[in-house]
Scaffold this active site. Structure first.
Site, PDB file in Angstrom:
ATOM      1  N   SER A 171      40.051   8.767  29.107  1.00  0.00           N
ATOM      2  CA  SER A 171      39.893   9.011  27.677  1.00  0.00           C
ATOM      3  C   SER A 171      39.188  10.325  27.371  1.00  0.00           C
ATOM      4  CB  SER A 171      39.124   7.854  27.033  1.00  0.00           C
ATOM      5  OG  SER A 171      37.811   7.774  27.542  1.00  0.00           O
ATOM      6  N   LYS A 177      33.172   4.361  19.925  1.00  0.00           N
ATOM      7  CA  LYS A 177      32.988   5.789  20.166  1.00  0.00           C
ATOM      8  C   LYS A 177      32.652   6.532  18.868  1.00  0.00           C
ATOM      9  CE  LYS A 177      36.063   5.953  24.193  1.00  0.00           C
ATOM     10  NZ  LYS A 177      37.366   6.415  24.713  1.00  0.00           N
TER      11      LYS A 177
END
Length: 809
Positions: free
Chosen positions: A644, A687
């Site tokens: 990611s 996040k």
């Protein structure tokens, strides 16, 4: 590029979508609704009676599989026949091998009571018979008659002796013959010596004949005594039969349709007759109580109160808890056992129904998995210790007759265990042919939301909680989407929902509210996060204080804010990570410092290889990539895994090559492929919220934002503070589909597209990258040109080829 609006980062649940006021108005819902595949599998598996069609229910631990499957099996079993009772009886032929009795439901306890009553009745009836006058008189008559027979034999010889003037005298040492005088008195030896030789010889001859007859008669005495004993035994049996005939005949008639009980009653009758002396002798070899104890049955499974087929959940599936055990007790310092000490296992209690087992617990118990497979293959339950099963002991013990097996075993477990068993145990799929795979998420649409509301109502009702109003249900549905990490999905993990409802009910109780509303649900969520957030706060505090360096203002060359997720137990939170890159002329190598330090996992290493190939494909398609670059997660002291961060890493690398600053007010997450397309990643909510919290703690969120893959937009369910900042225009979330979009947002420069000749626009960032790489290439060639000799040139060519191909490994 426009940022996302509030409606795109959160899908609210409108309260007017519901046509109720509180959930108590709603009907309960089948909790398997939405799990159509699993329901069909359960229907099929429970209906299929062929061998090996046992079930394995796959699902996440938070599904509440025990409740889901238990409820289904309970409803299913109500319409199925109740299985027979199971008992063990004494084996009169071999006491070490007790025999089983399969009795119609409810008959077990009735038979047990009847046999106990029989024993109690005979305890009084039998002594009364043998102590009665009739028995005593008949025994006296037999003995008297036998005594007369013995006397008659002796008297006959005595009379014959008298006819020959000889007396038969009885002495302490037995019988003896002596000549008699004229007045029938014993002749003295002197008198006998005065007789003529002829008379003496006659008397001696007669005595010899009489002695032989007497000896023969005496030898008949034991036979007569034996006859007396046989007559008394016959009498004893006759008298015993008078005592036991009536009660036994009554039971034989009552249970005439059951062969097993008839055999047991017949064996009881024969055993009592065989051991009749035990009821007469003062010191018998087998006491009467030992005989009476053999009458009873050991009822190990009583299904009297069972409605339909049994559903048994075994929470500790050890070998003994599965197949039962044989207990022992101490007698005179020795461990002894008998049929009455056989105890049932879960397989006995579930026989004829369903046995539910947790596969993790089953695999953790020594020998339990092999025991279960052996029982299912054999089709019978053999009660024996684990040592017996594996031949580890030679001590004499019981070997109960095996019980025929007819049940369905339902294993509950995670998907990982299912696939591991498929891979490593060839017998697994032969015995568990039906998999019921539960859904992790349910579709969130206008049709499912009312059904989900009914599911929430059902969970609240089953836990005896307050009803929810429409705002409370809407809050639960929104939280369910967040737990599913998807706006179009709702979590199917009932345990998390049940916990949330119970906590919301607690806060409603604290507020003295009669119903659970949105504020109580949101407080429950906030409290759940608060209790688990100590490490989260410590980590963010280190960033706020500058101990962990994260820059959220200004621009930096070769540095970008990446986003990661830390998961601890059931709690996950986002954390920014400072990713840096360096670039200089070299032989086409991108060094992953995390990998070199053995802190990078395989997926992260793969991502770095992909981004290096993407870089070469974009900027040096026809020439060697003359680059020596490095990537690192700064101040990272643990393992790095996943792809990611690959968008952030390639942006930092391009920034370092082009010497263009990256906006530190923005953070990036996303995966990249070899053609520069941005791909979806996980944990986007955590996040974004993690970066938001850091920015807020470092002076405010105005002007800050996050870049994420466009394919992740439907996964956004951001918390209220982030949504409010987005609505106010302070915080931005950008959805990007390609690397160029990310570069434009991060650098403020136009990426530029190649023209027909393959050139980028002069003022674009991509053109600067190509220009710098060309300069690197010339620098490398110049350095290599200083080496003289043809061999050096060939080595250069070989080096370029090796390094170019080695980057793909």
């Amino acid at each position: 590029m426009k940022p996302l609006n509030v409606d795109q980062v959160y899908r609210a649940c409108p309260e007017d979508a519901f046509d109720f006021e509180i959930t108590s108005e709603l009907e309960s819902l089948d909790m398997l609704s939405g799990h159509d595949r699993a329901r069909d599998a359960l229907d099929f598996g429970t209906a299929m009676r062929s061998e090996g069609f046992n079930l394995y229910v796959l699902g996440h631990p938070g599904h509440g599989k025990h409740q889901l499957v238990g409820r289904f099996l309970t409803e299913r079993s109500r319409d199925e026949p109740t299985p027979p009772d199971i008992a063990y009886r004494y084996n009169f032929d071999d006491s070490s091998q007790p025999l089983h009795l399969l009795l119609p439901t409810g008959m077990g306890r009735v038979l047990r009571a009847d046999l106990e009553q029989l024993a109690e009745e005979l305890r009084g009836a039998i002594p009364a018979v043998f102590e009665g006058d009739e028995y005593q008189n008949r025994v006296h008559e037999l003995k008297q008659a036998m005594g007369e027979r013995q006397r008659d034999v002796v008297e006959a010889i005595r009379r014959e002796a008298q006819e020959h003037d000889i007396l038969l005298l009885s002495t302490p040492n037995g019988f003896t013959f002596a000549p008699a005088t004229a007045d029938e008195k014993m002749m003295s030896p002197e008198q006998f010596e005065k007789l003529d030789q002829e008379d003496r010889e006659r008397i001696e001859g007669t005595v010899a004949v009489l002695q032989k007859k007497l000896t023969k008669a005496i030898r008949q005495m034991p036979r007569l005594a034996k006859q007396l004993r046989e007559q008394i035994n016959t009498l004893n049996e006759e008298m015993l039969q008078t005592a036991i005939d009536a009660p036994l005949a009554e039971l034989e008639e009552r249970y005439q349709d059951h062969d097993g009980i008839q055999k047991h009653l017949k064996a009881i009758r024969e055993a009592m007759v065989l051991h009749v002396d035990s009821f007469i002798d003062d010191d018998p070899g087998i006491p009467p109580e030992a005989i009476f104890s053999r009458f009873h049955i050991n009822l190990i499974v009583d299904n009297t109160g069972c409605e339909g087929a049994p559903v048994v959940y075994l929470d500790l599936p050890t070998h003994q808890h599965l197949v039962g055990r044989i207990e022992h007790h101490v007698h005179n310092g020795t461990l002894v056992t008998d049929f009455s000490l056989i105890r049932a296992g879960g397989l006995h209690r579930a026989n004829g129904g369903y046995l539910v087992l947790d596969v993790r617990a089953l695999l953790m118990q020594p020998g339990a998995w092999e025991t279960l497979k052996r029982v299912l293959r054999a089709g019978e339950i053999r009660t024996e210790s684990l040592e017996q099963a594996y031949g580890l002991i030679s001590t004499t013990t019981l070997e109960p007759e095996p019980i025929p097996l007819d049940l369905k075993v339902v294993l509950l477990g995670e998907r990982l265990f299912y696939y591991l068993l498929c891979e490593h145990d060839p017998q697994f799929l032969e015995l568990f042919k039906v998999q019921a795979d539960l859904e992790d998420d349910l579709d969130r649409n206008h049709g499912n939301q009312p059904l989900y509301a009914r599911m929430v109502a059902t969970l609240a009702r089953e836990s005896s909680l307050r009803p929810l109003d429409r705002s409370g249900v809407a809050a639960v549905i929104e939280r369910a989407s967040r737990l599913a990490d998807d706006q179009s999905k709702l979590t199917a993990r009932q345990r998390a929902l049940s916990d949330l409802l119970e906590e919301a009910d607690h806060w409603a109780d604290q507020a003295r509210a009669k119903v659970i509303s949105r504020q109580h649900v949101e407080k429950a969520v906030a409290q759940q996060l608060w209790r688990a957030s100590r490490i989260h706060e410590r980590s963010h505090d280190a960033i706020r204080r500058g101990i962990v360096a994260i820059q959220v203002e200004g621009q930096q060359v070769g540095q970008v804010n990446g986003l990661s997720v830390m998961s601890l137990g059931g709690y996950a939170f986002g954390q920014p990570a400072r990713i840096t890159a360096t670039a200089r002329p070299g032989a086409g190598q991108v060094v992953d410092i995390e990998r070199e330090a053995r802190l990078g996992g395989r997926l992260h290493s793969k991502a770095v290889m992909i981004l290096s190939r993407c870089l070469a494909h974009r900027y040096a398609p026809d020439t060697p990539l003359s680059l020596s670059a490095s990537l690192a997660f700064e101040q990272s002291y643990g393992g790095i895994e996943g792809d990611s961060a690959s968008v952030a890493e390639i942006c930092a690398l391009i920034s370092a090559i082009a010497r263009v600053g990256i906006e530190q007010r923005l953070a990036v997450t996303g995966s990249i492929d070899q053609h520069g397309r941005v791909q979806a990643v996980g944990g986007v909510n955590e996040k974004i919220e993690g970066f938001f919290d850091i920015c807020q703690a470092r002076g405010g969120v105005k002007g800050h934002g996050v870049l994420l893959p466009a394919t992740n937009v439907e996964h956004l369910m951001l918390k209220r503070e982030v949504r409010e900042a987005i609505a106010a225009g302070d915080f931005h979330v950008y959805a990007v589909e390609h690397l160029d979009e990310a570069l434009q947002l991060l650098t403020g420069m136009t990426p530029g597209e190649r023209d027909e000749e393959g050139h980028y626009p002069a003022d674009s960032i991509n053109a600067r990258v190509v220009e710098r790489l060309e300069a690197f290439h010339q620098a490398v060639k110049k350095a290599q040109g200083s080496d003289k000799g043809k061999g050096n040139d060939s080595r250069e060519t070989a080096n370029d080829g090796n390094e170019e191909s080695g980057n793909d490994d």
